[in-house]
Design an enzyme around this catalytic site. Sequence first.
Site, short mmCIF file in Angstrom:
data_model
loop_
_atom_site.label_atom_id
_atom_site.label_comp_id
_atom_site.label_asym_id
_atom_site.label_seq_id
_atom_site.Cartn_x
_atom_site.Cartn_y
_atom_site.Cartn_z
CG ASP A 1 -7.64 -0.21 4.02
OD1 ASP A 1 -7.08 -0.97 3.20
OD2 ASP A 1 -7.02 0.51 4.82
CB THR B 1 -0.93 0.03 1.23
OG1 THR B 1 -1.72 -1.15 1.23
CG2 THR B 1 -1.84 1.25 1.21
#
Length: 256
Positions: free
Chosen positions: A152, A121
Site C-alpha cells: 500500500d 513503514t
Amino acid sequence: MEVGAVGAMRYVKDGIKAAKLVMLYTEHTMLVGDQASAFSISMGLPGPSNLSSTESMEKWSKWREDQCQPNFRKNVVPTNSCGPYHRKKDVILGERTHLVDDDVENILMKSSHVNFHNHDTISMTIFDKSGHIAVGTSTNGASFKIPGRVGDGPIAGSSAYADDEVGACGASGDGDIMMRFLPCYQVVESMRLGIEPRLAAKDAISRIAKKYPNFVGAIFAVDKNGTHAGACYGWTFQYSVRGPNMDDVEVFTVYP
C-alpha cells in the site's frame, strides 16, 4: 492532487526521493520495477547500489534454511518448501470452483506475517506556512514477500492522502489488506464531511477490522487546522508531532 510513486524498485536507496522525481518530472503517477530504478538513476539518484546488508543476508539465509517459511503463498503445493509451487487441485461443485482447504484458513492467515517486530513503514505529513499539505510514505515492504509484490506504500489514498482544503492521513500495517479499503482516502473524505479526525480514523480502521478481524494496522489523521488523532487495531501505535512553536517532537500513544 499531485502524486508520484514507485514500487518494486531495486538498486536505489532513496525510494521517497524517487517518488518525488516521478511527481515533479513526469506526467505519470507510478513507475515500478527495474525501469523505476533506471529512471531514478537517470534523474540523478545514486545507483545502481547493492542494498543488501549483513543482517538482511543472514535473515534471508535463515529463512531459506527454514524451507522458506513463513511466506505469502496460499492454495499451493508444496506448503513447506521453497518450491517450485503449483496450484492445489481445483474441485468443481455445481457451477462454482473451489480450491481445496481455502476459504476459512485463508481468512485466518491474513496479517499473520505483519507485526511491530518486522514493520518499517514511515508515513509523514507536512504543512507549510501557506497551508499547503504534503504527505509521503516509504517502506521496504513485507518481509519474505513474493518478488514483484507492491503493497500500500505507493498507492495514493491507502498509505497516505492529503487535500489542502481538508487535511491529511498516513497509515501503516498490513498493506495487502489496507490497500483494499483506501483508508486514508476514507479518512480525508470523512473529515471533509465534518467528522473530527479521531472519529474519522476510528471509522476507517473499523471498516477494515470488520472484514478482517486478524488485520494489523494504524492510522493518523490531521485536519487543516492541525487537530490530530490516531486509531489502530491489533497493536499499540505511536505517532509524533512537531509544530512551529515546539522545541522537540511530542509522541502520542494510541491503544487498540
